[in-house]
Design a protein around this motif. Sequence first.
Motif, PDB file in Angstrom:
ATOM      1  N   LYS A   1       0.844  -1.197   0.000  1.00 22.25           N
ATOM      2  CA  LYS A   1       0.000   0.000   0.000  1.00 22.25           C
ATOM      3  C   LYS A   1       0.877   1.244   0.000  1.00 22.25           C
ATOM      4  O   LYS A   1       1.868   1.341   0.727  1.00 22.25           O
ATOM      5  CB  LYS A   1      -0.902  -0.008   1.234  1.00 22.25           C
ATOM      6  CG  LYS A   1      -1.909   1.136   1.255  1.00 22.25           C
ATOM      7  CD  LYS A   1      -2.809   1.030   2.471  1.00 22.25           C
ATOM      8  CE  LYS A   1      -3.802   2.182   2.502  1.00 22.25           C
ATOM      9  NZ  LYS A   1      -4.683   2.113   3.698  1.00 22.25           N
ATOM     10  N   LEU A   2       0.516   2.207  -0.854  1.00 17.36           N
ATOM     11  CA  LEU A   2       1.282   3.439  -0.929  1.00 17.36           C
ATOM     12  C   LEU A   2       1.080   4.277   0.332  1.00 17.36           C
ATOM     13  O   LEU A   2      -0.003   4.278   0.922  1.00 17.36           O
ATOM     14  CB  LEU A   2       0.847   4.259  -2.145  1.00 17.36           C
ATOM     15  CG  LEU A   2       1.188   3.665  -3.517  1.00 17.36           C
ATOM     16  CD1 LEU A   2       0.554   4.504  -4.619  1.00 17.36           C
ATOM     17  CD2 LEU A   2       2.690   3.601  -3.699  1.00 17.36           C
ATOM     18  N   PRO A   3       2.095   5.006   0.760  1.00 13.45           N
ATOM     19  CA  PRO A   3       1.947   5.868   1.934  1.00 13.45           C
ATOM     20  C   PRO A   3       0.971   7.002   1.639  1.00 13.45           C
ATOM     21  O   PRO A   3       0.837   7.460   0.505  1.00 13.45           O
ATOM     22  CB  PRO A   3       3.372   6.396   2.180  1.00 13.45           C
ATOM     23  CG  PRO A   3       4.059   6.275   0.869  1.00 13.45           C
ATOM     24  CD  PRO A   3       3.474   5.078   0.194  1.00 13.45           C
ATOM     25  N   ASP A   4       0.317   7.443   2.686  1.00 13.84           N
ATOM     26  CA  ASP A   4      -0.634   8.556   2.588  1.00 13.84           C
ATOM     27  C   ASP A   4       0.172   9.857   2.647  1.00 13.84           C
ATOM     28  O   ASP A   4       0.290  10.494   3.704  1.00 13.84           O
ATOM     29  CB  ASP A   4      -1.649   8.459   3.730  1.00 13.84           C
ATOM     30  CG  ASP A   4      -2.790   9.434   3.580  1.00 13.84           C
ATOM     31  OD1 ASP A   4      -2.652  10.400   2.813  1.00 13.84           O
ATOM     32  OD2 ASP A   4      -3.834   9.237   4.240  1.00 13.84           O
ATOM     33  N   LEU A   5       0.725  10.264   1.518  1.00 11.12           N
ATOM     34  CA  LEU A   5       1.629  11.401   1.502  1.00 11.12           C
ATOM     35  C   LEU A   5       0.933  12.701   1.888  1.00 11.12           C
ATOM     36  O   LEU A   5       1.541  13.582   2.508  1.00 11.12           O
ATOM     37  CB  LEU A   5       2.272  11.532   0.122  1.00 11.12           C
ATOM     38  CG  LEU A   5       3.159  10.351  -0.304  1.00 11.12           C
ATOM     39  CD1 LEU A   5       3.678  10.556  -1.714  1.00 11.12           C
ATOM     40  CD2 LEU A   5       4.309  10.171   0.672  1.00 11.12           C
ATOM     41  N   GLU A   6      -0.329  12.828   1.512  1.00 13.23           N
ATOM     42  CA  GLU A   6      -1.064  14.034   1.892  1.00 13.23           C
ATOM     43  C   GLU A   6      -1.170  14.130   3.417  1.00 13.23           C
ATOM     44  O   GLU A   6      -0.938  15.199   4.003  1.00 13.23           O
ATOM     45  CB  GLU A   6      -2.461  14.024   1.276  1.00 13.23           C
ATOM     46  CG  GLU A   6      -3.278  15.265   1.628  1.00 13.23           C
ATOM     47  CD  GLU A   6      -4.714  15.175   1.150  1.00 13.23           C
ATOM     48  OE1 GLU A   6      -5.221  16.172   0.625  1.00 13.23           O
ATOM     49  OE2 GLU A   6      -5.324  14.104   1.317  1.00 13.23           O
ATOM     50  N   ALA A   7      -1.490  13.020   4.065  1.00 14.31           N
ATOM     51  CA  ALA A   7      -1.606  13.036   5.526  1.00 14.31           C
ATOM     52  C   ALA A   7      -0.266  13.344   6.182  1.00 14.31           C
ATOM     53  O   ALA A   7      -0.205  14.090   7.171  1.00 14.31           O
ATOM     54  CB  ALA A   7      -2.152  11.689   6.013  1.00 14.31           C
TER      55      ALA A   7
ATOM     56  N   VAL B   1      -4.872  13.912  10.045  1.00  9.42           N
ATOM     57  CA  VAL B   1      -4.049  13.483  11.175  1.00  9.42           C
ATOM     58  C   VAL B   1      -4.659  12.241  11.815  1.00  9.42           C
ATOM     59  O   VAL B   1      -3.944  11.281  12.158  1.00  9.42           O
ATOM     60  CB  VAL B   1      -3.897  14.629  12.193  1.00  9.42           C
ATOM     61  CG1 VAL B   1      -3.206  14.120  13.455  1.00  9.42           C
ATOM     62  CG2 VAL B   1      -3.091  15.771  11.578  1.00  9.42           C
ATOM     63  N   SER B   2      -5.971  12.220  11.963  1.00  3.47           N
ATOM     64  CA  SER B   2      -6.631  11.038  12.541  1.00  3.47           C
ATOM     65  C   SER B   2      -6.414   9.821  11.654  1.00  3.47           C
ATOM     66  O   SER B   2      -6.206   8.703  12.153  1.00  3.47           O
ATOM     67  CB  SER B   2      -8.130  11.306  12.709  1.00  3.47           C
ATOM     68  OG  SER B   2      -8.350  12.358  13.627  1.00  3.47           O
ATOM     69  N   ARG B   3      -6.457  10.017  10.356  1.00  3.86           N
ATOM     70  CA  ARG B   3      -6.232   8.916   9.416  1.00  3.86           C
ATOM     71  C   ARG B   3      -4.827   8.368   9.565  1.00  3.86           C
ATOM     72  O   ARG B   3      -4.604   7.145   9.564  1.00  3.86           O
ATOM     73  CB  ARG B   3      -6.465   9.445   7.997  1.00  3.86           C
ATOM     74  CG  ARG B   3      -6.497   8.403   6.921  1.00  3.86           C
ATOM     75  CD  ARG B   3      -7.029   8.965   5.601  1.00  3.86           C
ATOM     76  NE  ARG B   3      -6.117   9.901   4.973  1.00  3.86           N
ATOM     77  CZ  ARG B   3      -6.386  11.180   4.741  1.00  3.86           C
ATOM     78  NH1 ARG B   3      -7.557  11.690   5.106  1.00  3.86           N
ATOM     79  NH2 ARG B   3      -5.499  11.961   4.145  1.00  3.86           N
ATOM     80  N   LEU B   4      -3.868   9.256   9.722  1.00  5.22           N
ATOM     81  CA  LEU B   4      -2.479   8.820   9.873  1.00  5.22           C
ATOM     82  C   LEU B   4      -2.292   8.101  11.197  1.00  5.22           C
ATOM     83  O   LEU B   4      -1.584   7.074  11.264  1.00  5.22           O
ATOM     84  CB  LEU B   4      -1.558  10.038   9.777  1.00  5.22           C
ATOM     85  CG  LEU B   4      -0.061   9.768   9.678  1.00  5.22           C
ATOM     86  CD1 LEU B   4       0.265   8.892   8.479  1.00  5.22           C
ATOM     87  CD2 LEU B   4       0.710  11.084   9.592  1.00  5.22           C
ATOM     88  N   GLU B   5      -2.896   8.608  12.260  1.00  2.00           N
ATOM     89  CA  GLU B   5      -2.813   7.939  13.569  1.00  2.00           C
ATOM     90  C   GLU B   5      -3.395   6.536  13.498  1.00  2.00           C
ATOM     91  O   GLU B   5      -2.834   5.587  14.075  1.00  2.00           O
ATOM     92  CB  GLU B   5      -3.533   8.780  14.615  1.00  2.00           C
ATOM     93  CG  GLU B   5      -2.792  10.059  14.990  1.00  2.00           C
ATOM     94  CD  GLU B   5      -3.543  10.906  16.003  1.00  2.00           C
ATOM     95  OE1 GLU B   5      -2.889  11.570  16.822  1.00  2.00           O
ATOM     96  OE2 GLU B   5      -4.795  10.905  15.963  1.00  2.00           O
TER      97      GLU B   5
END
Length: 296
Positions: free
Chosen positions: A3-9, A40-44
Motif C-alpha cells: 500500500k502506498l503511503p498517505d503522503l497528503e496526511a 491526522v486522525s487517518r495517519l494515527e
Amino acid sequence: MTKLPDLEAWAIFAAVAELRSFSGAAAALGLGKSTVSKAVSRLEAQLGQSLFHRTSRRLALTEAARPLAERAQRMVAEARGAEEIARDSATTTAGRVRLAAPMSFGALKVAPVLAAFLRAHPAVEVELHFSDARVDIVAEGYDLALRIADLEDSSLLARRLCGIPGHIVAAPAYLAQHGRPVHAGELGAHRLLGYTNRPGPWRLRGPGGAEVVVHATGPLSANSGDALVPALLAGLGIARLPGFIIGPHLASGALEAILPEWNPPPTALHLLTPPGNLRPARVEALIAWLARYLRD
C-alpha cells in the motif's frame, strides 16, 4: 501489493507539527480545519498510535511522534525541491533534448542547423539519433522527431515544415547506353535502384492525372538514399531520390533528371512531438529553431 503511503496526511502532519496548531496548519495549507483533523486522525489510525497530546490550550507532539515529524518535514522539503527542479527545467533553456531525424537529411541539413542552435544555447545538450527507420518517439523516449513522409493519423502532434521534392535521375552514361525513357511506362524495362525504407512499386502521376505503377528491379537496393548515389554516378541504373541528396549532382551535370512531368508524389518534412502541450523550454526552443531554419 504494498500500500502506498498517505503522503497528503504526512504533509499535513508535518505542518501541524511545525505550527503546533490545527487551525494554523489549515490556514497555511489553504485547507479546512476538518480536513486537517481528519488527515491526522487517518495517519494515527494507520500507525496505530497517537501523534499529539491535545488539551484546550496546548497541542504537543507525543514522544513517538517527534522523530516522525522530522521525517515528515524532510519529505515535504524533498517534494518541494523536486517541484522547484521541475519548474526550473520547464522554464530554463538548459538540459538534454533527444531528437530523431532521417539519416541523409539529418547529416546534410539538421546537423549544421544544430551546430548554430548549440552556439546560441550553450546550456542545452542534444542527443541526435539518425535513422531512416520509423522511430517510435514515445516508446523510445524522444522529445521530438523529424520525418519525411506522408503521415497517417496518429496521436503524435505533427507540424509540416516544408515540401520535399523528388526526382527520377540517372547518369548521362546510363542514358547513353540504355536510352532515355520518354514515358513512365518504359521504366519497367530499365535497371531501377530501390530504396528499401519505402518498399513497394513506384507510383507515378503524370500529365492529365495519368498514373503508372512501376515495379523496381535492378542491381542495388538500400535503406539509405546516399548509398544509391555511387551506383547512380557509375551509370548502373535509375533511381528516385529527394532533391537534398542529389541536388549537387544535378547542378554539376553528373546526374540528369528524367521524366520531369512524372515526378514522384509530393512528400513533406514534418516535425513530430509526443502528445501533450506542456514541454520544457529547451524543447520549445529547439522546435522553434528547427521550424525557422528548415522550413525552406
